[in-house]
Design a protein around this motif. Structure first.
Motif, PDB file in Angstrom:
ATOM      1  N   LEU A   1       0.838  -1.200   0.000  1.00  0.00           N
ATOM      2  CA  LEU A   1       0.000   0.000   0.000  1.00  0.00           C
ATOM      3  C   LEU A   1       0.876   1.254   0.000  1.00  0.00           C
ATOM      4  O   LEU A   1       0.614   2.216  -0.739  1.00  0.00           O
ATOM      5  CB  LEU A   1      -0.945  -0.006   1.205  1.00  0.00           C
ATOM      6  N   GLU A   2       1.920   1.248   0.813  1.00  0.00           N
ATOM      7  CA  GLU A   2       2.846   2.389   0.861  1.00  0.00           C
ATOM      8  C   GLU A   2       3.550   2.554  -0.485  1.00  0.00           C
ATOM      9  O   GLU A   2       3.740   3.679  -0.969  1.00  0.00           O
ATOM     10  CB  GLU A   2       3.876   2.195   1.985  1.00  0.00           C
ATOM     11  N   ASP A   3       3.922   1.428  -1.123  1.00  0.00           N
ATOM     12  CA  ASP A   3       4.517   1.501  -2.464  1.00  0.00           C
ATOM     13  C   ASP A   3       3.583   2.206  -3.438  1.00  0.00           C
ATOM     14  O   ASP A   3       4.017   3.044  -4.244  1.00  0.00           O
ATOM     15  CB  ASP A   3       4.809   0.090  -3.007  1.00  0.00           C
ATOM     16  N   PHE A   4       2.307   1.861  -3.392  1.00  0.00           N
ATOM     17  CA  PHE A   4       1.345   2.447  -4.323  1.00  0.00           C
ATOM     18  C   PHE A   4       1.055   3.907  -3.992  1.00  0.00           C
ATOM     19  O   PHE A   4       0.804   4.712  -4.902  1.00  0.00           O
ATOM     20  CB  PHE A   4       0.051   1.609  -4.360  1.00  0.00           C
ATOM     21  N   ARG A   5       1.119   4.259  -2.727  1.00  0.00           N
ATOM     22  CA  ARG A   5       0.938   5.679  -2.358  1.00  0.00           C
ATOM     23  C   ARG A   5       2.057   6.531  -2.953  1.00  0.00           C
ATOM     24  O   ARG A   5       1.834   7.685  -3.330  1.00  0.00           O
ATOM     25  CB  ARG A   5       0.908   5.823  -0.833  1.00  0.00           C
ATOM     26  N   GLN A   6       3.242   5.969  -3.037  1.00  0.00           N
ATOM     27  CA  GLN A   6       4.367   6.681  -3.660  1.00  0.00           C
ATOM     28  C   GLN A   6       4.313   6.591  -5.184  1.00  0.00           C
ATOM     29  O   GLN A   6       4.704   7.514  -5.894  1.00  0.00           O
ATOM     30  CB  GLN A   6       5.684   6.106  -3.149  1.00  0.00           C
ATOM     31  N   LEU A   7       3.814   5.466  -5.661  1.00  0.00           N
ATOM     32  CA  LEU A   7       3.773   5.219  -7.098  1.00  0.00           C
ATOM     33  C   LEU A   7       2.853   6.184  -7.837  1.00  0.00           C
ATOM     34  O   LEU A   7       3.210   6.690  -8.911  1.00  0.00           O
ATOM     35  CB  LEU A   7       3.301   3.776  -7.339  1.00  0.00           C
ATOM     36  N   ILE A   8       1.681   6.450  -7.301  1.00  0.00           N
ATOM     37  CA  ILE A   8       0.667   7.230  -8.023  1.00  0.00           C
ATOM     38  C   ILE A   8       1.184   8.619  -8.412  1.00  0.00           C
ATOM     39  O   ILE A   8       1.153   8.980  -9.597  1.00  0.00           O
ATOM     40  CB  ILE A   8      -0.652   7.285  -7.207  1.00  0.00           C
ATOM     41  N   PRO A   9       1.687   9.436  -7.459  1.00  0.00           N
ATOM     42  CA  PRO A   9       2.222  10.744  -7.872  1.00  0.00           C
ATOM     43  C   PRO A   9       3.484  10.625  -8.742  1.00  0.00           C
ATOM     44  O   PRO A   9       3.710  11.462  -9.628  1.00  0.00           O
ATOM     45  CB  PRO A   9       2.532  11.450  -6.548  1.00  0.00           C
ATOM     46  N   ALA A  10       4.272   9.568  -8.534  1.00  0.00           N
ATOM     47  CA  ALA A  10       5.471   9.381  -9.353  1.00  0.00           C
ATOM     48  C   ALA A  10       5.101   9.129 -10.813  1.00  0.00           C
ATOM     49  O   ALA A  10       5.774   9.620 -11.732  1.00  0.00           O
ATOM     50  CB  ALA A  10       6.306   8.226  -8.806  1.00  0.00           C
ATOM     51  N   LEU A  11       4.032   8.372 -11.043  1.00  0.00           N
ATOM     52  CA  LEU A  11       3.583   8.121 -12.417  1.00  0.00           C
ATOM     53  C   LEU A  11       3.080   9.401 -13.071  1.00  0.00           C
ATOM     54  O   LEU A  11       3.310   9.631 -14.266  1.00  0.00           O
ATOM     55  CB  LEU A  11       2.483   7.057 -12.441  1.00  0.00           C
ATOM     56  N   GLU A  12       2.390  10.229 -12.303  1.00  0.00           N
ATOM     57  CA  GLU A  12       1.907  11.496 -12.870  1.00  0.00           C
ATOM     58  C   GLU A  12       3.092  12.347 -13.340  1.00  0.00           C
ATOM     59  O   GLU A  12       3.035  12.974 -14.404  1.00  0.00           O
ATOM     60  CB  GLU A  12       1.079  12.261 -11.837  1.00  0.00           C
ATOM     61  N   GLN A  13       4.170  12.352 -12.541  1.00  0.00           N
ATOM     62  CA  GLN A  13       5.361  13.114 -12.912  1.00  0.00           C
ATOM     63  C   GLN A  13       6.046  12.503 -14.131  1.00  0.00           C
ATOM     64  O   GLN A  13       6.508  13.217 -15.029  1.00  0.00           O
ATOM     65  CB  GLN A  13       6.353  13.139 -11.732  1.00  0.00           C
TER      66      GLN A  13
ATOM     67  N   ILE B   1       0.530  -4.802 -15.811  1.00  0.00           N
ATOM     68  CA  ILE B   1       1.822  -4.928 -15.135  1.00  0.00           C
ATOM     69  C   ILE B   1       1.575  -5.137 -13.651  1.00  0.00           C
ATOM     70  O   ILE B   1       0.829  -4.381 -13.020  1.00  0.00           O
ATOM     71  CB  ILE B   1       2.681  -3.656 -15.320  1.00  0.00           C
ATOM     72  N   SER B   2       2.191  -6.165 -13.096  1.00  0.00           N
ATOM     73  CA  SER B   2       2.162  -6.366 -11.647  1.00  0.00           C
ATOM     74  C   SER B   2       3.384  -5.664 -11.055  1.00  0.00           C
ATOM     75  O   SER B   2       4.526  -5.981 -11.408  1.00  0.00           O
ATOM     76  CB  SER B   2       2.177  -7.864 -11.324  1.00  0.00           C
ATOM     77  N   TYR B   3       3.118  -4.687 -10.181  1.00  0.00           N
ATOM     78  CA  TYR B   3       4.190  -3.882  -9.578  1.00  0.00           C
ATOM     79  C   TYR B   3       4.612  -4.529  -8.275  1.00  0.00           C
ATOM     80  O   TYR B   3       3.835  -4.591  -7.321  1.00  0.00           O
ATOM     81  CB  TYR B   3       3.703  -2.455  -9.355  1.00  0.00           C
ATOM     82  N   LEU B   4       5.854  -5.026  -8.241  1.00  0.00           N
ATOM     83  CA  LEU B   4       6.331  -5.870  -7.142  1.00  0.00           C
ATOM     84  C   LEU B   4       7.539  -5.245  -6.445  1.00  0.00           C
ATOM     85  O   LEU B   4       8.520  -5.912  -6.144  1.00  0.00           O
ATOM     86  CB  LEU B   4       6.687  -7.260  -7.676  1.00  0.00           C
ATOM     87  N   ALA B   5       7.457  -3.927  -6.159  1.00  0.00           N
ATOM     88  CA  ALA B   5       8.572  -3.249  -5.489  1.00  0.00           C
ATOM     89  C   ALA B   5       8.840  -3.864  -4.116  1.00  0.00           C
ATOM     90  O   ALA B   5       9.987  -3.945  -3.666  1.00  0.00           O
ATOM     91  CB  ALA B   5       8.267  -1.756  -5.348  1.00  0.00           C
ATOM     92  N   THR B   6       7.784  -4.280  -3.436  1.00  0.00           N
ATOM     93  CA  THR B   6       7.918  -5.109  -2.237  1.00  0.00           C
ATOM     94  C   THR B   6       7.543  -6.525  -2.647  1.00  0.00           C
ATOM     95  O   THR B   6       6.409  -6.767  -3.050  1.00  0.00           O
ATOM     96  CB  THR B   6       6.987  -4.620  -1.113  1.00  0.00           C
ATOM     97  N   PHE B   7       8.507  -7.434  -2.564  1.00  0.00           N
ATOM     98  CA  PHE B   7       8.274  -8.768  -3.117  1.00  0.00           C
ATOM     99  C   PHE B   7       8.496  -9.846  -2.059  1.00  0.00           C
ATOM    100  O   PHE B   7       9.470  -9.819  -1.314  1.00  0.00           O
ATOM    101  CB  PHE B   7       9.215  -9.027  -4.305  1.00  0.00           C
ATOM    102  N   ASN B   8       7.543 -10.773  -2.003  1.00  0.00           N
ATOM    103  CA  ASN B   8       7.654 -11.936  -1.132  1.00  0.00           C
ATOM    104  C   ASN B   8       7.134 -13.127  -1.940  1.00  0.00           C
ATOM    105  O   ASN B   8       5.960 -13.165  -2.315  1.00  0.00           O
ATOM    106  CB  ASN B   8       6.821 -11.739   0.142  1.00  0.00           C
TER     107      ASN B   8
END
Length: 470
Positions: A223-235, A302-309
């Protein structure tokens, strides 16, 4: 055959945007073949279950949470048939069995409809699976509306979304476990500081402590990854809109807060996900069923797996992840998105993915899963007669329990704060008869059938569907 001689097919819908279109198609197929149908909000079906004609109740799960309701339904003389709504994305078998199946609940079921062979294999290896319970390899109505010939059903909506948002990247989230709409539906009851209490929420009932703890921390990190991802994609992609589509059982506020700080981020859960996928340039997710839906529709995901287990991301949510491109950091994701947006990369293919989806999803061609399900109902005699009535004492006890449960649920729905009523209306907003008629007409135009189908409002949130010819 008079309509009154057939069992009424009772189709509860919990999550309108995800389930209604597919279940409405099933309702039309059943009504065309002589079954009277009641379809609508699951909660409101349960409120009225004691006054509905004796028939077949179609359940979407067989969890321990349904024990008391299944018992009441059977006492009233209804029979229960079921499929497993979450069968496509499930944890390893040992956790799946304790989480999604109850030996008590499953004993009340007369027939199970499986999405695919994997679903059949999983069910039949359940140690407490009833010996004589038939599992039918039919596919699922949600699979029907993914088929190529059904895509025109969403054509007008796809065009509207493209006109409204232009080129957009769709982000689908599935973080109900750690970001629930109401506190008690997540893995754990959340504390005020956003951490978790030790008490289990609805999603965690049946999981081992170790699995639930690990999954909670893993989902929290994603969830934290996606919170950072959303504004990063806009940029990173100034020429496209970013549309965030949260899971219907999530708290949307997290995403609204992000959108408020951005120019081209939109948050919505409007309508079925299929037109959104078809209208998008690509979709980003993490282990979400929409990854499979995108693959079936030919949309690059695309599956975004910045945190991977490996255990949670492959063993638990492996199917949609394996059917998608996989990016393990933002740089990889940016590169894959750029290639898709430039037209250099289409939907993922390959024999391995085709073999995988064929194992999980039946009825991708030939007869619809809806037809195959109604075949089973007919072969079981439900089109000829109602299930046998309960004895009077059993029926009266069931009637009393149904009304008591309905009263208690309605009181609980009106408790102050984030409550069950707001959650219900969020997942099943009011829908007029005219809108149901329009959906049926679209199916009819596409399939050249259903001219005889008529819809009436049965009561609030419930609809009666019959065939004129009956």
């Amino acid at each position: 055959m008079a309509a009154t001689s057939a069992s009424t097919l009772i189709i509860p819908v919990e999550n309108q945007v995800r389930e209604l279109d597919a279940k409405l198609l099933l309702a039309c197929v059943a009504a065309e073949r002589g079954f009277p149908v009641i379809i609508g909000s699951r909660a409101f079906v349960h409120f009225e279950i004691a006054s509905l004609p004796r028939g077949i109740y179609l359940a979407k799960s067989m969890r321990s949470l349904s024990n008391s309701m299944f018992r009441i339904i059977r006492m009233l003389g209804h029979e229960i048939v079921a499929w497993e709504e979450e069968a496509l994305v499930h944890p390893p078998a040992d956790t799946y069995y304790t989480l999604r199946l109850s030996p008590t609940t499953i004993r009340n079921v007369s027939h199970i409809f499986a999405w695919g062979q994997e679903n059949v294999d999983l069910l039949q290896h359940y140690p407490q699976f009833p010996e004589n319970l038939p599992v039918h390899l039919t596919g699922n109505p949600r699979g029907d509306i993914l088929r190529p010939e059904m895509r025109a059903y969403f054509a007008a909506e796809v065009e509207r979304l493209r006109n409204l948002y232009g080129d957009f990247i769709l982000i689908n989230t599935n973080f109900t476990d750690v970001n629930p709409f109401i506190p008690n539906i997540g893995l754990f009851i959340p504390a005020k500081d956003g951490d978790k209490k030790s008490r289990r929420g609805q999603a965690g009932i049946g999981m081992s402590e170790e699995f639930a703890e690990g999954l909670w921390h893993h989902k929290k990190a994603i969830l934290e990854d996606f919170r950072q991802l959303i504004p990063a994609l806009e940029q990173a992609f100034p020429d496209v809109t970013i549309v965030v589509r949260p899971h219907p059982s999530e708290n949307f506020q997290v995403y609204h807060d992000i959108a408020a700080r951005c120019q081209r981020v939109k948050v919505t859960n409007e309508g079925n996900v299929i037109p959104w996928l078809l209208a998008s340039k690509t979709m980003v997710h993490n282990g979400c069923t929409t990854g499979l839906e995108a693959y079936a529709l030919g949309v690059p995901a695309i599956s975004y797996l910045a945190t991977f287990n490996e255990y949670y991301d492959y063993d638990f949510q492996g199917l949609p992840t394996r059917l998608s491109y996989q990016s393990f950091n933002f740089s990889e994701l940016q590169d894959t998105l750029s290639r898709i947006l430039n037209g250099d990369l289409g939907a993922p293919g390959g024999e391995e993915r085709k073999t995988l989806i064929d194992y999980y999803l039946a009825a991708q061609n030939d007869r619809l899963a809806c037809e195959r399900i109604v075949d089973v109902l007919e072969e079981s005699g439900y089109s000829q007669s109602q299930p046998p009535a309960s004895t009077t004492p059993v029926y009266l006890a069931g009637w009393a329990l149904a009304n008591l449960k309905a009263t208690l649920t309605q009181l609980n729905m009106r408790r102050p704060g984030p409550n069950r009523l707001s959650y219900h209306d969020h997942r099943f907003p009011e829908i007029p008869v005219e809108q149901i008629e329009q959906k049926i007409a679209r199916f009819g135009n596409l399939l050249n059938r259903f001219d005889s189908i008529k819809v009436k409002q049965h009561s609030r949130h419930l609809f009666r569907i019959n065939s004129h010819s009956e």
